[in-house]
Design an enzyme around this catalytic site. Sequence first.
Site, PDB file in Angstrom:
ATOM      1  N   PRO A   2       0.825  -1.198   0.000  1.00 54.40           N
ATOM      2  CA  PRO A   2       0.000   0.000   0.000  1.00 54.40           C
ATOM      3  C   PRO A   2       0.856   1.243   0.000  1.00 54.40           C
ATOM      4  CG  PRO A   2      -0.486  -1.424   1.875  1.00 54.40           C
ATOM      5  CD  PRO A   2       0.806  -1.857   1.299  1.00 54.40           C
ATOM      6  N   GLU A   3       0.523   2.143  -0.879  1.00 52.37           N
ATOM      7  CA  GLU A   3       1.127   3.472  -0.858  1.00 52.37           C
ATOM      8  C   GLU A   3       0.078   4.399  -0.245  1.00 52.37           C
ATOM      9  OE1 GLU A   3       3.225   4.475  -4.500  1.00 52.37           O
ATOM     10  OE2 GLU A   3       3.194   2.394  -5.137  1.00 52.37           O
ATOM     11  N   HIS A  88      -2.893 -15.821   7.778  1.00 54.34           N
ATOM     12  CA  HIS A  88      -2.184 -14.541   7.841  1.00 54.34           C
ATOM     13  C   HIS A  88      -2.969 -13.442   8.545  1.00 54.34           C
ATOM     14  CE1 HIS A  88       0.728 -16.433   5.311  1.00 54.34           C
ATOM     15  NE2 HIS A  88      -0.163 -16.653   4.373  1.00 54.34           N
ATOM     16  N   ARG A 107       3.271 -11.230   4.208  1.00 53.67           N
ATOM     17  CA  ARG A 107       4.728 -11.105   4.255  1.00 53.67           C
ATOM     18  C   ARG A 107       5.258 -10.583   5.581  1.00 53.67           C
ATOM     19  NH1 ARG A 107       6.670  -8.413  -1.313  1.00 53.67           N
ATOM     20  NH2 ARG A 107       8.704  -9.034  -0.511  1.00 53.67           N
ATOM     21  N   ARG A 149      21.159  16.588  -4.097  1.00 50.89           N
ATOM     22  CA  ARG A 149      21.065  15.134  -4.256  1.00 50.89           C
ATOM     23  C   ARG A 149      21.431  14.701  -5.663  1.00 50.89           C
ATOM     24  NH1 ARG A 149      17.773  12.920  -0.384  1.00 50.89           N
ATOM     25  NH2 ARG A 149      18.636  10.986  -1.191  1.00 50.89           N
TER      26      ARG A 149
END
Length: 268
Positions: A2-3, A88, A107, A149
Amino acid sequence: MPELPEVETTRRGIAPFLVGRRIAAVRVRETRLRWPVELPDLAGREILAVERRAKYLLLRFDEGALLLHLGMSGSLRVVGSGAAAGKHDHVDLDLDSGRSVRLTDPRRFGSLHFLADAPERHWLLRDLGLEPLSAAFDGAYLHAKARRRRVPVKHLLMDARVVVGIGNIYANEALHGAGIRPSLKAHRLSRPRCEALVAAVKETLTAAIRHGGTTLRDFVGGDGRPGYFRGELKVYGRAGEPCVRCSAPLVGTRTGQRATVYCRNCQR
DNA sequence: CCCAAGACCTGGCGGC
DNA sequence: TGCCGCCAGGTCTTGG
Protein backbone atom coordinates in the site's frame (compact mmCIF):
# COMPACT_ATOMS: atom_id res chain seq x y z
CA MET A 1 2.04 -2.82 -1.19
CA PRO A 2 0.00 0.00 0.00
CA GLU A 3 1.13 3.47 -0.86
CA LEU A 4 -0.59 6.59 0.38
CA PRO A 5 -3.81 6.18 -1.64
CA GLU A 6 -4.32 2.62 -0.40
CA VAL A 7 -3.65 3.59 3.21
CA GLU A 8 -5.99 6.56 2.91
CA THR A 9 -8.65 4.33 1.33
CA THR A 10 -8.25 1.94 4.24
CA ARG A 11 -8.53 4.78 6.73
CA ARG A 12 -11.75 6.05 5.20
CA GLY A 13 -13.16 2.56 4.99
CA ILE A 14 -12.58 1.57 8.61
CA ALA A 15 -12.99 4.92 10.40
CA PRO A 16 -16.82 4.87 10.49
CA PHE A 17 -16.73 1.51 12.27
CA LEU A 18 -14.09 2.56 14.79
CA VAL A 19 -14.58 6.13 15.87
CA GLY A 20 -16.52 6.30 19.13
CA ARG A 21 -16.25 2.56 19.75
CA ARG A 22 -14.39 0.95 22.59
CA ILE A 23 -11.92 -1.89 22.38
CA ALA A 24 -13.40 -5.05 23.87
CA ALA A 25 -10.31 -7.20 23.45
CA VAL A 26 -7.14 -7.43 21.43
CA ARG A 27 -6.13 -10.74 19.96
CA VAL A 28 -2.57 -11.05 18.71
CA ARG A 29 -2.08 -14.41 17.00
CA GLU A 30 1.32 -13.62 15.54
CA THR A 31 3.78 -11.26 17.19
CA ARG A 32 6.47 -11.61 14.54
CA LEU A 33 5.76 -8.66 12.31
CA ARG A 34 8.46 -6.21 11.25
CA TRP A 35 9.05 -5.62 14.94
CA PRO A 36 7.76 -7.79 17.76
CA VAL A 37 4.23 -6.77 18.67
CA GLU A 38 3.89 -5.87 22.34
CA LEU A 39 0.68 -4.17 23.36
CA PRO A 40 -0.68 -3.14 26.75
CA ASP A 41 -4.20 -4.11 27.77
CA LEU A 42 -6.40 -1.82 25.72
CA ALA A 43 -9.79 -3.18 26.80
CA GLY A 44 -12.25 -0.40 27.47
CA ARG A 45 -10.29 2.27 25.62
CA GLU A 46 -12.32 4.48 23.29
CA ILE A 47 -11.08 5.15 19.76
CA LEU A 48 -11.38 8.90 19.26
CA ALA A 49 -10.01 9.20 15.74
CA VAL A 50 -8.41 7.28 12.90
CA GLU A 51 -5.66 9.32 11.30
CA ARG A 52 -3.00 8.81 8.67
CA ARG A 53 0.58 10.04 8.63
CA ALA A 54 2.63 8.97 5.61
CA LYS A 55 1.77 5.29 5.13
CA TYR A 56 1.02 4.84 8.81
CA LEU A 57 -2.41 4.65 10.40
CA LEU A 58 -2.94 6.02 13.87
CA LEU A 59 -5.81 4.98 16.13
CA ARG A 60 -6.07 7.65 18.78
CA PHE A 61 -7.23 7.05 22.32
CA ASP A 62 -7.67 9.72 24.96
CA GLU A 63 -4.18 8.77 26.02
CA GLY A 64 -1.85 7.06 23.62
CA ALA A 65 -2.41 5.63 20.19
CA LEU A 66 -1.90 2.54 18.07
CA LEU A 67 0.50 3.01 15.18
CA LEU A 68 0.12 0.62 12.32
CA HIS A 69 1.90 0.06 9.01
CA LEU A 70 0.73 -2.30 6.28
CA GLY A 71 4.16 -3.02 4.81
CA MET A 72 4.06 -4.60 1.36
CA SER A 73 1.19 -7.01 1.71
CA GLY A 74 -0.90 -5.83 4.62
CA SER A 75 -4.56 -4.94 4.74
CA LEU A 76 -7.11 -4.05 7.40
CA ARG A 77 -10.72 -5.10 7.23
CA VAL A 78 -13.75 -4.84 9.40
CA VAL A 79 -15.21 -8.29 10.09
CA GLY A 80 -17.72 -9.78 12.52
CA SER A 81 -16.12 -10.61 15.87
CA GLY A 82 -15.26 -14.26 16.00
CA ALA A 83 -15.02 -14.61 12.22
CA ALA A 84 -12.76 -17.55 11.41
CA ALA A 85 -9.14 -16.42 11.17
CA GLY A 86 -6.90 -17.46 8.30
CA LYS A 87 -3.21 -18.17 8.33
CA HIS A 88 -2.18 -14.54 7.84
CA ASP A 89 -4.79 -12.87 10.03
CA HIS A 90 -2.34 -11.77 12.69
CA VAL A 91 -4.25 -9.33 14.87
CA ASP A 92 -7.90 -8.64 15.70
CA LEU A 93 -9.09 -5.59 17.57
CA ASP A 94 -12.49 -6.61 18.87
CA LEU A 95 -14.84 -3.68 19.30
CA ASP A 96 -17.82 -3.21 21.59
CA SER A 97 -20.03 -3.18 18.48
CA GLY A 98 -19.61 -6.89 17.78
CA ARG A 99 -17.20 -6.21 14.95
CA SER A 100 -13.45 -6.50 14.73
CA VAL A 101 -10.73 -4.77 12.79
CA ARG A 102 -8.51 -7.48 11.40
CA LEU A 103 -4.91 -7.06 10.30
CA THR A 104 -3.89 -9.49 7.55
CA ASP A 105 -0.32 -9.49 6.28
CA PRO A 106 1.22 -12.50 4.51
CA ARG A 107 4.73 -11.11 4.26
CA ARG A 108 4.75 -9.62 7.76
CA PHE A 109 6.56 -6.45 6.74
CA GLY A 110 3.89 -4.45 8.51
CA SER A 111 4.07 -3.24 12.09
CA LEU A 112 1.96 -2.42 15.11
CA HIS A 113 3.07 -0.33 18.08
CA PHE A 114 1.37 1.26 21.05
CA LEU A 115 2.53 4.84 21.53
CA ALA A 116 2.15 6.26 25.01
CA ASP A 117 3.54 9.67 24.08
CA ALA A 118 3.11 12.20 21.29
CA PRO A 119 3.18 10.25 18.00
CA GLU A 120 5.29 12.83 16.19
CA ARG A 121 8.12 12.11 18.59
CA HIS A 122 8.12 8.39 17.95
CA TRP A 123 11.26 7.21 16.15
CA LEU A 124 9.27 5.85 13.21
CA LEU A 125 7.58 9.20 12.59
CA ARG A 126 10.15 11.69 13.80
CA ASP A 127 12.19 12.10 10.63
CA LEU A 128 9.41 11.94 8.07
CA GLY A 129 9.15 14.61 5.39
CA LEU A 130 6.11 16.51 4.17
CA GLU A 131 2.73 15.11 3.30
CA PRO A 132 2.48 15.27 -0.51
CA LEU A 133 -1.06 16.65 -0.46
CA SER A 134 -0.19 19.46 1.94
CA ALA A 135 0.26 23.04 0.74
CA ALA A 136 3.79 23.05 2.13
CA PHE A 137 4.83 20.48 -0.45
CA ASP A 138 5.46 22.78 -3.37
CA GLY A 139 7.98 23.41 -6.13
CA ALA A 140 10.22 25.57 -3.98
CA TYR A 141 10.45 22.91 -1.30
CA LEU A 142 11.20 20.11 -3.74
CA HIS A 143 13.75 22.20 -5.56
CA ALA A 144 15.56 22.99 -2.30
CA LYS A 145 15.65 19.29 -1.40
CA ALA A 146 16.71 18.21 -4.90
CA ARG A 147 19.67 20.57 -5.12
CA ARG A 148 22.20 18.55 -3.18
CA ARG A 149 21.07 15.13 -4.26
CA ARG A 150 22.69 13.16 -7.06
CA VAL A 151 20.25 10.27 -6.91
CA PRO A 152 17.75 9.65 -9.70
CA VAL A 153 14.72 11.87 -9.25
CA LYS A 154 12.62 8.75 -8.82
CA HIS A 155 14.59 7.96 -5.64
CA LEU A 156 14.00 11.45 -4.35
CA LEU A 157 10.25 11.06 -4.77
CA MET A 158 10.35 7.80 -2.85
CA ASP A 159 12.53 9.20 -0.06
CA ALA A 160 10.30 9.52 3.00
CA ARG A 161 12.61 12.09 4.59
CA VAL A 162 11.70 14.40 1.70
CA VAL A 163 8.09 13.57 0.95
CA VAL A 164 6.07 10.65 2.30
CA GLY A 165 3.56 8.25 0.85
CA ILE A 166 4.92 7.85 -2.67
CA GLY A 167 5.98 4.31 -3.49
CA ASN A 168 7.03 2.61 -6.68
CA ILE A 169 3.72 2.73 -8.52
CA TYR A 170 2.97 6.40 -7.97
CA ALA A 171 6.57 7.53 -8.47
CA ASN A 172 6.44 6.01 -11.95
CA GLU A 173 3.02 7.53 -12.64
CA ALA A 174 3.88 11.03 -11.40
CA LEU A 175 7.09 11.17 -13.44
CA HIS A 176 5.18 10.26 -16.55
CA GLY A 177 2.59 12.89 -15.74
CA ALA A 178 5.31 15.51 -15.41
CA GLY A 179 7.26 14.39 -18.49
CA ILE A 180 10.40 13.70 -16.46
CA ARG A 181 12.72 10.76 -16.98
CA PRO A 182 13.05 8.66 -13.79
CA SER A 183 16.84 8.45 -14.09
CA LEU A 184 17.37 12.21 -14.25
CA LYS A 185 19.67 13.28 -11.42
CA ALA A 186 17.74 15.18 -8.80
CA HIS A 187 20.10 18.16 -8.72
CA ARG A 188 19.54 18.76 -12.44
CA LEU A 189 15.83 19.41 -11.97
CA SER A 190 14.95 23.01 -12.70
CA ARG A 191 12.60 24.94 -10.48
CA PRO A 192 9.80 24.91 -13.10
CA ARG A 193 10.18 21.18 -13.51
CA CYS A 194 9.92 20.79 -9.74
CA GLU A 195 6.66 22.70 -9.88
CA ALA A 196 5.40 20.39 -12.62
CA LEU A 197 6.46 17.31 -10.68
CA VAL A 198 4.75 18.45 -7.50
CA ALA A 199 1.57 19.11 -9.47
CA ALA A 200 1.76 15.66 -11.06
CA VAL A 201 2.28 13.99 -7.67
CA LYS A 202 -0.77 15.70 -6.23
CA GLU A 203 -2.92 14.90 -9.25
CA THR A 204 -1.86 11.26 -9.35
CA LEU A 205 -2.44 10.66 -5.65
CA THR A 206 -5.75 12.51 -5.60
CA ALA A 207 -7.05 10.55 -8.57
CA ALA A 208 -5.89 7.28 -7.04
CA ILE A 209 -7.68 8.02 -3.78
CA ARG A 210 -10.83 8.86 -5.73
CA HIS A 211 -10.66 5.39 -7.30
CA GLY A 212 -10.08 3.63 -3.99
CA GLY A 213 -6.39 2.93 -4.61
CA THR A 214 -4.63 0.38 -6.79
CA THR A 215 -5.07 -3.37 -6.38
CA LEU A 216 -2.35 -5.39 -8.09
CA ARG A 217 -2.87 -8.62 -6.25
CA ASP A 218 -4.29 -8.57 -2.79
CA PHE A 219 -5.02 -5.04 -1.62
CA VAL A 220 -8.49 -4.54 -0.20
CA GLY A 221 -9.92 -1.48 1.53
CA GLY A 222 -11.60 -1.60 4.93
CA ASP A 223 -14.78 -2.93 3.33
CA GLY A 224 -12.94 -5.78 1.63
CA ARG A 225 -13.28 -4.30 -1.86
CA PRO A 226 -10.28 -3.83 -4.16
CA GLY A 227 -9.15 -0.46 -5.52
CA TYR A 228 -9.93 0.50 -9.09
CA PHE A 229 -7.01 2.74 -10.03
CA ARG A 230 -5.18 -0.10 -11.72
CA GLY A 231 -7.10 0.54 -14.92
CA GLU A 232 -6.00 4.19 -14.78
CA LEU A 233 -2.28 3.46 -14.55
CA LYS A 234 -0.45 5.00 -17.49
CA VAL A 235 2.97 3.38 -17.14
CA TYR A 236 3.29 1.04 -14.15
CA GLY A 237 2.96 -2.56 -15.32
CA ARG A 238 2.70 -1.47 -18.96
CA ALA A 239 6.26 -1.95 -20.25
CA GLY A 240 6.18 -2.61 -24.00
CA GLU A 241 2.68 -1.21 -24.38
CA PRO A 242 2.06 2.09 -26.14
CA CYS A 243 2.35 5.37 -24.27
CA VAL A 244 -1.14 6.81 -23.80
CA ARG A 245 0.16 10.20 -24.84
CA CYS A 246 2.40 9.51 -27.85
CA SER A 247 1.94 5.79 -28.61
CA ALA A 248 5.66 5.03 -28.42
CA PRO A 249 6.32 1.72 -26.67
CA LEU A 250 6.98 2.19 -22.97
CA VAL A 251 10.40 1.19 -21.71
CA GLY A 252 10.77 -1.17 -18.79
CA THR A 253 13.99 -0.87 -16.79
CA ARG A 254 15.30 -0.73 -13.25
CA THR A 255 16.20 2.18 -11.03
CA GLY A 256 18.11 0.76 -8.13
CA GLN A 257 16.24 -2.39 -7.26
CA ARG A 258 12.83 -1.24 -8.37
CA ALA A 259 10.92 -1.73 -11.59
CA THR A 260 10.74 1.48 -13.59
CA VAL A 261 8.59 2.18 -16.64
CA TYR A 262 8.68 5.35 -18.69
CA CYS A 263 8.21 6.79 -22.15
CA ARG A 264 11.47 7.56 -23.91
CA ASN A 265 9.69 10.05 -26.10
CA CYS A 266 7.67 12.19 -23.74
CA GLN A 267 9.79 11.90 -20.60
CA ARG A 268 13.08 13.79 -20.78
C1' DC B 1 26.33 13.66 5.08
C1' DC B 2 25.32 10.87 0.86
C1' DC B 3 24.50 6.65 -1.62
C1' DA B 4 23.98 1.60 -2.96
C1' DA B 5 22.94 -2.75 -1.50
C1' DG B 6 21.28 -6.10 1.77
C1' DA B 7 17.95 -7.62 4.86
C1' DC B 8 13.38 -9.04 6.35
C1' DC B 9 9.02 -12.58 4.62
C1' DT B 10 5.45 -15.24 1.83
C1' DG B 11 3.09 -16.35 -2.33
C1' DG B 12 2.12 -16.12 -7.27
C1' DC B 13 3.74 -16.73 -11.74
C1' DG B 14 6.20 -18.48 -15.83
C1' DG B 15 9.21 -21.94 -17.50
C1' DC B 16 10.71 -26.59 -17.83
C1' DT C 1 1.44 -31.78 -11.43
C1' DG C 2 5.77 -30.45 -9.38
C1' DC C 3 9.94 -27.90 -8.50
C1' DC C 4 12.86 -23.63 -9.30
C1' DG C 5 13.93 -19.10 -9.85
C1' DC C 6 12.27 -14.63 -10.13
C1' DC C 7 9.33 -10.97 -8.83
C1' DA C 8 6.28 -8.02 -5.76
C1' DG C 9 2.89 -2.28 -3.30
C1' DG C 10 8.20 -0.85 1.97
C1' DT C 11 11.81 0.81 4.66
C1' DC C 12 15.32 0.00 8.16
C1' DT C 13 20.19 -1.17 8.53
C1' DT C 14 24.80 -1.60 7.06
C1' DG C 15 29.04 -0.53 4.86
C1' DG C 16 31.66 2.24 1.75
